[in-house]
Every structure is written in C-alpha cells, then in structure tokens.
Scaffold this active site. Structure first.
Site, PDB file in Angstrom:
ATOM      1  N   ILE A 135      39.595-105.507  34.521  1.00 27.84           N
ATOM      2  CA  ILE A 135      39.250-106.607  33.609  1.00 27.84           C
ATOM      3  C   ILE A 135      38.069-106.249  32.706  1.00 27.84           C
ATOM      4  O   ILE A 135      37.744-106.969  31.772  1.00 27.84           O
ATOM      5  CB  ILE A 135      39.002-107.906  34.409  1.00 27.84           C
ATOM      6  CG1 ILE A 135      40.203-108.195  35.321  1.00 27.84           C
ATOM      7  CG2 ILE A 135      38.756-109.098  33.520  1.00 27.84           C
ATOM      8  CD1 ILE A 135      41.550-108.269  34.618  1.00 27.84           C
ATOM      9  N   HIS A 145      35.834-111.558  44.250  1.00 23.35           N
ATOM     10  CA  HIS A 145      34.648-112.255  44.764  1.00 23.35           C
ATOM     11  C   HIS A 145      34.387-111.896  46.217  1.00 23.35           C
ATOM     12  O   HIS A 145      33.312-112.156  46.735  1.00 23.35           O
ATOM     13  CB  HIS A 145      34.811-113.765  44.623  1.00 23.35           C
ATOM     14  CG  HIS A 145      35.040-114.155  43.191  1.00 23.35           C
ATOM     15  ND1 HIS A 145      36.305-114.334  42.676  1.00 23.35           N
ATOM     16  CD2 HIS A 145      34.192-114.333  42.164  1.00 23.35           C
ATOM     17  CE1 HIS A 145      36.209-114.629  41.397  1.00 23.35           C
ATOM     18  NE2 HIS A 145      34.942-114.635  41.050  1.00 23.35           N
TER      19      HIS A 145
HETATM   20  N1  GLN Z   1      35.255-108.436  30.853  1.00 27.46           N
HETATM   21  C1  GLN Z   1      34.476-109.254  31.717  1.00 27.46           C
HETATM   22  C2  GLN Z   1      34.129-108.485  32.984  1.00 27.46           C
HETATM   23  O1  GLN Z   1      34.926-107.744  33.435  1.00 27.46           O
HETATM   24  C3  GLN Z   1      35.198-110.509  32.086  1.00 27.46           C
HETATM   25  C4  GLN Z   1      34.362-111.383  32.970  1.00 27.46           C
HETATM   26  C5  GLN Z   1      34.876-112.753  33.162  1.00 27.46           C
HETATM   27  O2  GLN Z   1      35.994-113.040  32.843  1.00 27.46           O
HETATM   28  N2  GLN Z   1      34.077-113.646  33.706  1.00 27.46           N
HETATM   29  O3  GLN Z   1      33.085-108.629  33.548  1.00 27.46           O
HETATM   30 ZN    ZN Z   2      37.409-113.518  35.001  1.00 28.12          ZN
END
Ligand code: GLN
Ligand code: ZN
Length: 762
Positions: free
Chosen positions: A435, A698
């Site tokens: 992500i 998490h």
């Molecule tokens: N690109 C961000 C990360 O990887 C996305 C974080 C999020 O969605 N809270 O930290």
């Molecule tokens: Zn996220």
C-alpha cells in the site's frame, strides 16, 4: 443579561500532559494515585481556563473517552472485563483490551469497538448491549468530579450524554432493539439527577446530538418519553444538540420537557429564528455562535449584528456558547510562537474562543462601546484575513474557473485502458503489491528529526533517504513483489508531508486534538488558496524506479483526504478548497507521469469520513468529492495505471461513488474477518481491478499462506480472477521488517499458488 457557558473543553492538556501521564500509568511507571493527582491538576487548570463564563461544563473530563465513562457510570462495561481488577483498571481493560502494558497476556480481552463520534475525528468506545443488559448507577467518580469543582467554587453545570443518544451510540450484540432498554435506563438517570440536585446543582446539560441525524419515529418517541420522565427531576435540564441542524427534529427538540435548548448556529444558522418562534417562552435558548470545530477567529461584528435583535427578543432567556464542545480544537494559541504572525492573528483555539464569548456577552450586556477597543482590534484581523494576499491567489482562482465544467473523465474507458496496461506491464495474474509505506525504523525517524533540527544538510539527508529507498527496493525484489513502492521514508504523515510543500497550508506546534484515548492528532491548517510550487515526490519515485526493472508505483495523498484531515477555511465552501487541492495533486500526477512513473496511487483513506450526518446530504458531498479525485487523477494517458486505497471496507452505501472515481485499481481493507470479506463482495461490485487486503497490518501476527489463499479464493468466487490483486490491507509503516518480510513472503507464495490453481481469462 445574557448568560455565557461552555459545552466541553479539551481534556488532553496544553502540552498533552494527560497523554504522557496515562502512558506512564499503563507502562507501570506511576501508580493510580499519581495518575489521579495529575488528573486533578489538569481538571483544575481546565476549569480555571473557563472560569470567566457563567457556567462551566463539569464531569466531561475523561481518562479515555466520555462515552466509556458513561458506560462505566451506568454499570455497563462489557461482561468480559475482569471484575477482580479495580474500577480504573476495568475501565482501561474495556478501552484497550488490557489495563497495563506490563501485565501477562492472559489478562487481555477484546477491547470495546471504537468508532467515530458523529462526523468528527474523535473516536468513542461503542457501548455494548444485549437483552440481558442491566443498568445500575455507579456515579462515584462522576460525582466526585462535580464535588471537586464545587469545592473550588466554580459555577458547575454537569454534562451528561443523554440516555437516548447513549442507546443510539451503542450496539446490541444479539440483534435486539436497544430502545427496549430505555425503560430500564431512565430510572438510573433520574437517580443521578436527584444526587446532583442534592449537591446543589441547578442546571444539567444533557447532550442529545442524535437530533442532528435522521431519526425514525421510534427514536423520536424515545426522546419524548425520556424527557417526560425527567420532568419531575429536581434540576433544570439544558438539552444540547450540536454538529448539525435539527431539520425535521426541530419541533420535537423545542417541545421536549426541558428547561432549555442549545442549538448549533454555526452549522444551522438559518434554523435559529424558527427555533425562537417555536420554543415555549419559559425555556432558555443557548445559541452556539462560536465554531467549536474549527480554529478561526469569529467575526464578532457580524455576529453581533445578527445577535442584537435576537437578544432584544429573548433577553435573559438568551445563553451564548460555542457550537459544540471545544474538545475538537487545540487548547491555546498563545503557545504557538513559531506561527507566521499574520496567520496567527486570524486564529482562535479553545482559550481564545472563550475570550470571544466573553466579548460577545459584554457587547450585548453593556453595549458595543463598552468593549469598543477589543472589538476594533479583533475586527482588524478579520478584515486583514479577508483581503490578505496570503489567502487569495488570483492565479489559482483563474485556473479553477477553467475547471468549472470539467468532470475529470479519463480519456478512455477502463476496458480500453486495461489493454494498454497488460501490454505495458505484462504482470502475472494475481499481481502482488503493497500500500505504500515500509517500516518507519528508529533510523528513519532519527534521520528526519536531524534534518528538521537542521543538524544535517539537505544533501546528506537526501543521500541517506536514498539509501532507505535502495533498501526498500532491494527487499521487495528479494521478496518477489510485482509492483514496487519507494517506501515513504521521507513522510512522517501522509497529509503533513504534502501540506508542508503546498502554498496555503500552515502547521501548528502544539495544536493537538484528541483522536482517541491518549492518541492525538495535529491537523494542518488550510488558510489560503492552494498551489504547488514544486514537485513533491518525483525525486523519490524516479530514484526508486532507477533501481529496478519492475514498475514502481508513485504514491500520493488524495485531495479529499487532505481536506478531511485538516482544519479548513471557512471563507469558501469545502468543495472549492477540495478542488484546489485536486489541482495541486493533478500537477504532481502529471509530473510523475512525465518522469516515467507509469503506475500512480492516490490514497483516499478518509473519503468516507467526510460523509455528512444526514443521508439526504450524502450525494452532494460525494458528487464534489468524487469529482475532485477524478480531476486529480484522470488527466493521465490511458497507459498510466491509477490506483487508489481506502482504509475501510464499508462500501455498500457509497459504491456508486467509488465506482465513479474510476481508478484502475482500488485496494481496500477486508482482512479482519472472512465474513466481512464476503459482505464486501456481496454488495461491492467494483467494475475495475481490486485488491482486497489479505492480512491485517495492525496486528504483529504473520499470516499463513493458507489463510491468504483461502481469502483470495473466496474473493475469486465473486470477482473475476483477472481483476484481482494481492496486497496487505494498509501501509506497513507501523510494523517492523522482521514482521513484514515473512508476511509478504507468505503473500507471494499464496499468489503463486493461486496462479496455478485459479483459471484466468485473457
Ligand atoms: N500510502 C499510505 C501508507 O502506506 C496509505 C496509508 C493509509 O491509507 N492510511 O502508509
Ligand atoms: Zn489504509
């Protein structure tokens, strides 16, 4: 005389003292007595800061959350809480799953669910109910707050969450109707009101913010019933609504059997005269005239122009207050010595808002002349802000005007774009990615800190950042991911990083507001027209791309998230500010594309958070939010692949909007339970590509290959395999490399397995 009061005050402390003392308590470094002593000191400071008002709110100080306090007071902590612990530790166990960080694992339980407090960024702990729930008054700690304040001679107005809002905020675990508990709950409140009156209390503030939401007949009736039953209570009740307008609940709110009503004139100024007309003449009306959710100085002159005739009509029946509790704004602007003086002169934090309230009251009670100097001085900064060249940038406004009818559509539809992507990237089926962020190691934090403190030069800083990027790319290649990221080592926060580089943003030093428990956030402040003087991420993305043959995904925060996690301007609609942010992000997207970055992710982690309280208003928000995202993203070539990421999985009610965003790939959070995954895919029919988060970042737990495979197989039953991606459910910045590596390796193995077992259409 007009009466002044406050609805609530930040409890975290000027320098987040509550946070630090709580964390030491959980750590086992201090005992309960020291914690209570510090709390006593904080409460006193907070009462003192409001003491110029006629009534101060008491009972809303909290060690974690005021909804959980209410649950404790009503004898409604979850059954799984260990009753052998003392009360405070039971409370912390309900809040955090464990009362202390040092206790052995066995003393941890599932923490109560946390969710957002109406449309704010504050999170409360959801009360749990079932048909067997029994309420019982345990008001010792609440009453002792009240007694403490009385003993120190403050004008105490205790604050309670009203019984109907309390039930509405909770969840029944067995699907039963929470309203069935009302009859049993009311006597407990009645008992509490009696005990408060025995302490000599005159007014009690009953918060029923659900009046700002669409209520069914049953909930409306519950309010009537509740306040009818309090009619005989030996105290006067001030019913408080905030965060929105009363709309169809207006007559109900006016007619409930209370001695007064508080309304939010920041969000619902146009309802005030209707309320005055409707309100029975024995009731007082408290008007929330100072914005409790934002940090701008109030235009006192304009407010007085509007209030004076109201005061003439209501006289002693008029009370003045902030629109809602001030817990949603930082404590004291005086601490901000590093802020640009001109911008600072436009702001008001909690303490300044109380001064404003006093000024308004003096002007009404004694005439404007009595406070002429103060008013003139105040007005000067209001005028300056209105015309300041810091705020207004003609080129931004001109540019915006050219986007008036631009819907931000991509050049071609997804089915055309995807062909370009297939030939350009040649990715395997079930492509793997992350992500964006990788672990923020102590080294990385230290590096950023040194740079901020100017202990190292820019050249040195950038050199070391490059090493971190190098490391992240190398790890990803070794693990075997398909689409790589640079790792976000340069970012402390996904909004702050961009805000700091944009015109129109400032940052406070101590502007913390409580997010939940001991967690605080420091929202940046958007004060002016937004523009992007320089590229913000191109350097890092292109460096990362230079190290690998695999595609590197550029990483940006989207306009809606930038907006929803900031304090925003109140001199233009949110939609306009959002569009300005969208243009700045659009510039960055195009610069990335020019620099050869072919995949770009625009995170919209907070899109859902901006939804208005009333469903009737959702569509207009979604219209401009989606349009802003599209304008930021969709100027790219067909061959550029746009990703977006969202940190939640409740999509059913906004699915059309998400689809309208038309990102080529969306990655979402789904991994908490497979039930949830099924729910998502039963209702969420995303037409483009989708990456359901396959494990929960998490948790420190390492997911197994079979777990991931199982989840993806489930997903593949609902979504054609050629449109599925494999990724974690959010960024990895809070994890450590020794957790990330095996987790991602498991993910890769699962993807390989899926490629062999699942059939994919070309
Ligand atoms: N690109 C961000 C990360 O990887 C996305 C974080 C999020 O969605 N809270 O930290
Ligand atoms: Zn996220």
């Amino acid at each position: 005389m007009v009466t002044t009061h406050n609805l609530g005050y930040p409890r975290i402390g000027r320098r987040r003292e509550l946070k630090f003392v709580l964390e030491s308590y959980w750590q086992g470094d201090i005992d309960q007595q020291s914690l209570e002593d510090k709390a006593f000191e904080l409460k006193n400071q907070q009462w003192q800061a409001q003491s110029t008002l006629d009534w101060i709110p008491v009972g809303n100080f909290s060690f974690y959350d005021h909804v959980l306090d209410t649950s404790l007071m009503l004898g409604n902590l979850p059954d799984r809480v260990d009753s052998s612990l003392n009360t405070l530790d039971q409370y912390f166990q309900a809040a955090r799953g464990r009362s202390s960080n040092t206790l052995h694992q066995t003393s941890s339980i599932a923490a109560a669910e946390m969710t957002k407090w109406f449309d704010t960024n504050y999170h409360y702990l959801v009360p749990e109910f079932d048909t067997n729930t029994q309420f019982e008054l345990h008001a010792d700690s609440y009453l002792s707050q009240v007694k403490e304040a009385l003993a120190n001679d403050f004008n105490v107005k205790p604050v309670l969450i009203g019984p109907v809002s309390y039930l509405w905020l909770g969840k029944t675990k067995d699907g039963s109707d929470p309203l069935a508990l009302l009859n049993q709950l009311l006597p407990v409140y009645e008992q509490l009101l009696i005990e408060l009156s025995q302490l000599g209390i005159e007014w009690v503030q009953m918060d029923e913010p659900i009046l700002s939401t669409e209520l069914t007949y049953e909930w409306q009736h519950a309010l009537t019933q509740a306040y009818f039953s309090f009619n005989k209570a030996p105290v006067k009740l001030l019913l408080a609504n905030y965060f929105g307008s009363l709309k169809e609940n207006l007559n109900l709110a006016c007619d409930l059997a209370t001695a007064g009503l508080h309304i939010d004139a920041i969000n619902a100024r146009d309802e005030v005269s209707k309320v005055i007309d409707w309100l029975p003449c024995h009731k007082i009306l408290s008007i929330g005239v100072i914005d409790g959710r934002n940090i701008w100085k109030t235009d006192l002159v304009k407010t007085l122009d509007w209030l004076e005739p109201i005061y003439q009509r209501l006289n002693n029946r008029l009370w003045l207050a902030p629109s809602c509790s001030l817990q949603h704004v930082p404590v004291d602007l005086v601490q901000e010595t590093a802020l640009e003086p001109e911008v600072k002169s436009w702001l008001a934090f909690a303490d300044q808002k109380i001064e404003e309230l006093n000024l308004l009251a003096s002007a009404l009670n004694d005439g404007r002349e009595a406070v002429a100097t103060e008013l003139a001085l105040h007005d000067l900064s209001i005028q300056q802000r209105q015309y300041s060249s810091r705020v207004h940038d003609a080129s931004v406004k001109t540019r915006l005007a050219t986007f008036l009818n631009d819907q931000g559509k991509r050049k071609s539809a997804y089915h055309t774009r995807v062909k370009h992507h297939q030939s350009l990237f040649n990715l395997p089926s079930f492509p793997t990615t992350t992500i964006g962020s990788f672990p923020q190691t102590p080294d990385i934090r230290q590096l950023r800190h040194q740079y901020k403190q100017q202990q190292i030069s820019t050249a040195e800083y950038e050199e070391q950042l490059k090493q971190h990027i190098h490391f992240a790319i190398h790890q990803q290649e070794t693990i075997g991911l398909d689409v790589l990221v640079h790792g976000e080592a340069e970012r402390n926060d996904m909004v702050e990083y961009f805000g700091e580089q944009l015109q129109g943003y400032v940052f406070s030093q101590f502007g913390w507001v409580q997010s939940y428990g001991s967690r605080c956030v420091k929202p940046p402040i958007i004060y002016g027209d937004i523009s992007r003087p320089n590229a913000m991420t191109v350097k890092w993305a292109t460096y990362a791309q230079s190290l690998t043959q695999k595609p590197v995904k550029g990483m940006l925060t989207g306009p809606v998230t930038m907006l929803n996690w900031s304090f925003v301007r109140n001199d233009q609609p949110r939609s306009e500010t959002c569009l300005q942010l969208a243009l700045a992000i659009r510039d960055e997207v195009l610069d990335l594309e020019d620099a050869g970055i072919e995949i770009i992710q625009i995170d919209e982690a907070a899109l859902r958070e901006g939804l208005p309280l009333r469903k009737q208003e959702w569509q207009s928000y979604l219209d401009w939010a989606v349009r802003s995202f599209r304008i930021s993203a969709n100027a790219v070539k067909d061959s550029t692949q746009i990703h977006t990421h969202m940190c939640y999985s409740e999509f059913n009610d906004i699915i059309d909007a998400i689809t309208q965003m038309d990102a080529d790939v969306i990655t979402i959070e789904t991994s908490r339970s497979d039930m949830e995954l099924l729910d998502v895919f039963n209702s969420f029919d995303y037409p483009n590509e989708i990456g359901p988060g396959v494990y929960d970042i998490h948790s420190p737990n390492i997911p197994s290959v079979s777990q991931i495979t199982y989840l993806m197989e489930k997903a593949a039953k609902r979504i054609p395999a050629e449109r599925l991606w494999v990724n974690p459910d959010c960024g990895l910045k809070t994890r450590q490399w020794h957790e990330v590596k095996p987790a991602l390796e498991a993910m890769i193995q699962a993807a390989r397995h899926l490629r062999m077992t699942q059939s994919v259409q070309d």
